[in-house]
Write an enzyme that holds these catalytic residues in place. Structure first.
Site, PDB file in Angstrom:
ATOM      1  N   GLY A 117      -4.810   1.284  13.944  1.00 34.94           N
ATOM      2  CA  GLY A 117      -4.885   1.064  12.605  1.00 34.94           C
ATOM      3  C   GLY A 117      -5.062   2.472  11.539  1.00 34.94           C
ATOM      4  N   GLN A 118      -5.100   3.413  12.190  1.00 39.10           N
ATOM      5  CA  GLN A 118      -5.078   4.785  11.248  1.00 39.10           C
ATOM      6  C   GLN A 118      -3.896   5.701  11.797  1.00 39.10           C
ATOM      7  OE1 GLN A 118      -9.432   6.185  10.628  1.00 39.10           O
ATOM      8  NE2 GLN A 118      -9.816   5.494  12.641  1.00 39.10           N
ATOM      9  N   MET A 166      -7.125  -5.142  16.685  1.00 32.61           N
ATOM     10  CA  MET A 166      -8.593  -4.881  16.514  1.00 32.61           C
ATOM     11  C   MET A 166      -9.270  -6.197  17.304  1.00 32.61           C
ATOM     12  SD  MET A 166      -9.475  -2.076  15.383  1.00 32.61           S
ATOM     13  CE  MET A 166      -7.879  -1.404  15.630  1.00 32.61           C
ATOM     14  N   CYS A 187     -12.263   1.774  16.649  1.00 30.98           N
ATOM     15  CA  CYS A 187     -10.906   1.148  16.370  1.00 30.98           C
ATOM     16  C   CYS A 187     -10.126   1.021  17.679  1.00 30.98           C
ATOM     17  CB  CYS A 187     -10.308   1.275  15.107  1.00 30.98           C
ATOM     18  SG  CYS A 187      -9.364   2.780  15.136  1.00 30.98           S
ATOM     19  N   MET A 188     -10.090   1.847  18.490  1.00 30.65           N
ATOM     20  CA  MET A 188      -8.917   1.860  19.458  1.00 30.65           C
ATOM     21  C   MET A 188      -9.683   2.525  20.891  1.00 30.65           C
ATOM     22  SD  MET A 188      -8.123   5.043  18.594  1.00 30.65           S
ATOM     23  CE  MET A 188      -8.640   5.339  20.065  1.00 30.65           C
ATOM     24  N   LYS A 208       0.805  -1.265   0.062  1.00 32.65           N
ATOM     25  CA  LYS A 208       0.021  -0.039  -0.182  1.00 32.65           C
ATOM     26  C   LYS A 208       0.822   1.277   0.058  1.00 32.65           C
ATOM     27  CE  LYS A 208      -2.283  -1.003   3.778  1.00 32.65           C
ATOM     28  NZ  LYS A 208      -1.689  -2.434   3.768  1.00 32.65           N
TER      29      LYS A 208
END
Lengths: 787, 185
Positions: free
Chosen positions: A408-409, A371, A179-180, A89
């Site tokens: 995740g971000q 996650m 997510c967190m 990515k």
């Protein structure tokens, strides 16, 4: 690995399917590239640093630009995060800017549903008037902003100040709640300060790396390659994968422990039980550095937050009380190996092996999770239990010995957790429910006392429930795609003419912009100046390198302009380029309290620094003597942020509770959802890159081979998945890159035309308010056999 | 027609740098093979420096079994080019090739994309004088195995080294730093 045999090769290649097919256009284009060696080459004009736009790892990239366009990236060898390496990515980053359908102009939806291009002036005036009208007629509970862990620090800080200090509302929450949030409540409960003590260096220093429900090979590939390299180089490193599905990460693990979904709570308690029984607790460490706590444990009082009174806002409040080591030991009596084995499906021997790993004080242990632990109806508890394993053994705040939460971000840490763009928070670990914290914010913002409301706002899921109910009538969504990512999506469907006003700022059309009344084009990544904060507390700055397309503008600018039009210009008093001034104002919240962010100038000059940054020096290990300047002299470990616990860390007693929904006769299979390596979250960026899209063009359902045989399904068949909430037709994959155990299936969520979240359950961890996307019940039926 | 062309190209693409000759797959550097692989190279990369996609389906074998330090001639199929990472510190059989190289197995695109990537840098390495060894005109990170591009059948003809038996390339060909000017202060 099987030997490569020629016949197999030909069998695969000979059929002629499954290969890359170049179009005629590609060939023509390729012909122009047949230049002879020595021909003048178009060179990159400038290579400039930036963090990657995708996950929370925060890899450094160097961005090559020419003629005002990004033409290449390369892994930044100067970045301590990735040392020159990227994942697929990251290497394909440049193309995310150039999808043919980039949003370029503000567009307003007409009553017939079509979109009309309008000017920025008209768009900003309209937003200001809608927010003003809602505030005047219905009060601050009728407005909300839904933000993002992909927001830069500027975007998040501008939104926080505008909503909490300007609109006098706390209805600001981000997608990072999905997510967190459980990691935040986990760290806060134990250390009264968010974010991990360790850093990525732990990946090389640990002897045993334990993954708790995390598929790092696909989700954090560059960090995973650091583990693999450590394994190769040192030879004694073990990777332990505790999961509910065999993933590409499991392929590299020395030990794979497969457990029944949700039973990780029992496993962690089972390990604690054995550590105590076997006398492997670090008694002097505990006596000196820890307290014991327990909260509400009554199943009926906590629930799952799906509906009813307990689902709304913050009606569930944990009621923590002091506990003791004696009580802890007693509590753990319930988690004898045999019972844990019955609950979890892992063997007693496996449990003993795990206990021996955590109990071995000669080997350093690093626990990693993401996650699987956070998107969990008892996510806060599971975060607590993993950290408990490190606290009771004293394997914490030492290089290589730490619990480490992955994110995740790209700025879930920087923008959400540190700036505090959550419904209950303010910058630098402060919360709206604390009068001293509100007073500090009001003082730094030069606002009258009492400006910031003391009641937490809507958390993410409830914000959309409130929008659906009509309590919130004016909602602005920035840099995120909730109509793909929210759980139980049917619940949030909009009805035409519902009287609400939805604004979406994004870079591409998405199912969320399809719902919006006003669509704003955002500048992304190196089209604007920015700051991200990654998982290891590293704050990274980058400069604007190219112009955004059309009239696209950065999210922070959009908010500042609306605030000014609402008569709230005093919140953003800076003339001209306000980036550095805004950052330094935000930074003033962090100084002197162990959350110290580096100065803007220092961030510009470096590849990012790990806070707390004191006297220009970063801190690799928080709370650790010799590393963290806030630690009292002579102390090895000092949890100085936990004032409420006498500057000690809290070991929590957290029981096992079953998941919110489990397979039964009608819906016999577990459904787990997640990501794939090639696509990032809802795919709105990565699917616009051909190489990434072609690698995984559509969502599919992974089945266990035995289940597939029972159902008469083979790879390539179309099957229908049904849950109590929705149905979806997908292509079946038997033993794909992941191998779910018998009785469970996996579906990635990136595909906007295959919305798996129409099937997922919006059950929450009632402490963190984070939904559980990993566990609900479905059934499968064959629709059509594949060719 | 389009389908046929695609199929031909598909076979062609699947076999590394080979061309098709009445169904027989030839290895580059041999009679009938392509002189240059620049066009194939370009179609597999988003830009010069991006990892190439994998043009063949998964074969059920470890990638490095064929894509090793020297490459492998697979009879009747083609030449599997060597890995430029074969000597990269940290790259080993333990590495996860799929972290960067993904299979391109499906046609079509979700939405068109207007990105124009950097083309291959074709500049020659500078020589101080005629006969002096050229300096490296490119960086070497992740491509420490010089032979992957400068030796063997997969190497582009103009790039092939005349003396691959001298194993230590850096003895004479040195990499250049961007900020390499010298001053005493």
């Amino acid at each position: 690995m099987a030997a490569l045999d020629r016949r197999t090769l030909f069998k695969v290649l000979g059929v002629g399917t499954g290969c890359v097919a170049f179009s005629e256009g590609d060939r023509a284009e390729a012909a122009t590239l047949e230049a002879p060696l020595g021909a003048p080459s178009p060179a990159v004009e400038s290579w400039d640093k930036a963090p990657c736009r995708f996950c929370g790892t925060g890899c450094g990239v160097e961005v090559g630009t020419r003629d005002g366009k990004v033409v290449a990236v390369r892994g930044d060898e100067k970045s301590p995060v990735n040392k020159g390496l990227l994942c697929v990515k990251g290497y394909h980053l440049p193309a995310i800017l150039y999808g043919a359908d980039r949003l370029q102009y503000p567009q307003l939806r007409r009553s017939d549903g079509t979109l009309e291009r309008i000017s920025w002036d008209a768009a900003l005036d309209l937003i200001a008037s809608k927010y003003r009208e809602a505030l005047d007629q219905r009060g601050p509970d009728s407005v909300a902003v839904y933000g993002s862990g992909q927001w830069t620090v500027f975007d998040g800080y501008a939104a926080l100040k505008w909503v909490k200090g300007g609109l006098r509302s706390n209805h600001l929450d981000p997608n990072a709640r999905l997510c967190m949030a459980s990691a935040v409540t986990g760290f806060m409960a134990q250390f009264q300060s968010d974010e991990p003590m360790g850093c990525y260096e732990d990946l090389e220093l640990a002897d045993d790396v334990v993954l708790w429900g995390a598929n790092m090979a696909e989700m954090h590939p560059v960090l995973f390659s650091r583990i693999l390299e450590s394994k190769r180089r040192r030879g004694t490193v073990r990777l332990i994968d505790i999961g509910t599905r065999r993933t590409p990460s499991s392929d590299y693990a020395d030990l794979y422990v497969e457990f029944r979904p949700g039973s990780d709570l029992a496993i962690a308690n089972g390990i604690l039980h054995l550590l105590v029984k076997q006398g492997k607790v670090a008694q002097s460490f505990i006596d000196k550095n820890c307290v014991f706590r327990r909260g509400e444990e009554d199943f009926a009082k906590i629930g799952y937050g799906c509906s009813g009174e307990q689902a709304e806002r913050y009606t569930f409040n944990d009621t923590p009380k002091d506990s003791s080591f004696e009580e802890f030991k007693q509590f753990l009596e319930d988690y004898a190996p045999q019972r844990v084995s019955e609950i979890s499906g892992i063997s007693v021997q496996q449990l003993e092996l795990l206990a021996s790993i955590y109990g071995d004080n000669k080997r350093k242990t690093l626990s990693l999770w993401c996650m699987g632990v956070n998107q969990h109806v008892r996510g806060t508890w599971m975060n607590n239990l993993i950290t408990d394993l490190h606290l009771v053994t004293g394997k914490i705040c030492r290089p290589g010995d730490n619990p480490f939460s992955l994110t995740g971000q790209p700025s879930a840490c920087g923008t959400v957790r540190e700036v505090g763009t959550l419904a209950n928070r303010l910058p630098a670990d402060m919360v709206v429910t604390n009068p001293e914290h509100r007073a500090k914010a009001e003082k730094l913002w030069k606002l009258p006392a009492g400006t910031i409301p003391d009641k937490p706002g809507h958390h993410a899921v409830d914000m959309f429930r409130a929008f659906q109910r009509g309590d919130v009538t004016c909602l602005w969504v920035q840099t995120t795609n909730p109509w793909v990512s929210l759980p139980n999506l049917h619940r949030f469907e909009r009805r035409p003419g519902d009287g609400r006003f939805l604004i979406a700022s994004d870079v591409y059309p998405t199912p969320t912009t399809d719902q919006a009344d006003l669509i704003l084009p955002s500048a992304m990544w190196v089209e604007r100046e920015g700051v991200f904060g990654n998982s290891e507390r590293r704050t990274q700055q980058w400069n604007k390198l190219v112009e955004p397309p059309g009239e696209a503008r950065e999210d922070a600018w959009q908010i500042v302009e609306v605030a000014r039009r609402m008569g709230l210009g005093h919140l953003f008093p800076w003339e001209g380029d306000w980036h550095e001034a805004m950052f330094e104002e935000y930074r003033s919240f962090t100084l002197g309290i162990g959350k110290d962010i580096a100065s803007y100038k220092q961030l510009q000059a470096t590849r990012g620094l790990l806070w707390p940054v004191v006297d220009g020096k970063e801190t690799r290990y928080r709370y650790a003597g010799g590393h963290d300047p806030y630690v009292a002299a002579g102390r090895d470990v000092h949890f100085y942020k936990a004032k409420g616990y006498g500057e000690r860390a809290a070991i929590w007693l957290r029981p096992y509770h079953p998941p919110a929904e489990e397979p039964d006769a009608e819906f016999p299979l577990w459904l787990c959802t997640g990501r794939v390596l090639e696509h990032w979250h809802t795919g709105s960026m990565t699917r616009r890159v051909r190489q990434l899209h072609q690698a995984v063009p559509r969502a599919y359902v992974e089945l266990n081979r035995a289940d597939a045989l029972d159902l008469g399904v083979k790879s390539g068949d179309l099957v229908r998945l049904r849950s109590r909430r929705g149905k979806l037709t997908l292509e079946a994959r038997v033993d794909g890159r992941g191998k779910p155990p018998r009785g469970s299936v996996f579906v990635p969520f990136f595909d906007e035309s295959k919305l798996i979240n129409e099937l997922t359950l919006d059950a929450l961890d009632n402490i963190s308010k984070e939904p559980d996307y990993k566990k609900c019940a479905v059934r499968i039926e064959l629709v059509e056999q594949g060719s | 027609m389009r389908g046929l062309a695609s199929l031909a190209l598909c076979m062609f693409a699947a076999c590394g740098e080979a061309s098709t000759e009445a169904g027989k797959l030839a290895v580059p550097g041999r009679a009938g093979a392509l002189k240059s692989s620049a066009s194939v190279r370009a179609t597999r990369r988003l830009f010069d420096g991006a990892p190439p996609v994998i043009p063949h389906p998964p074969l059920g074998a470890a990638c490095v079994q064929c894509h090793n330090a020297r490459g492998m001639d697979v009879p009747d199929l083609g030449f599997a080019p060597p890995s430029p990472h074969a000597e990269t510190p940290g790259m080993s059989a333990l590495s996860r090739c799929n972290q960067c190289h993904v299979h391109a197995i499906d046609g079509g695109e979700f939405v068109a994309n207007t990105f124009v990537g950097l083309a291959q840098d074709l500049r020659r390495g500078e020589r101080l004088y005629d006969g002096a060894p050229p300096v490296m005109p490119h960086g070497t990170a992740m491509r420490e195995n010089c032979g992957a591009c400068h030796d063997g059948p997969a190497a582009r003809e103009e790039l092939r080294c005349s003396h691959p038996e001298r194993a230590r390339c850096e003895q004479c060909h040195v990499a250049q730093q961007q900020d390499g000017s010298f001053s005493r202060l």
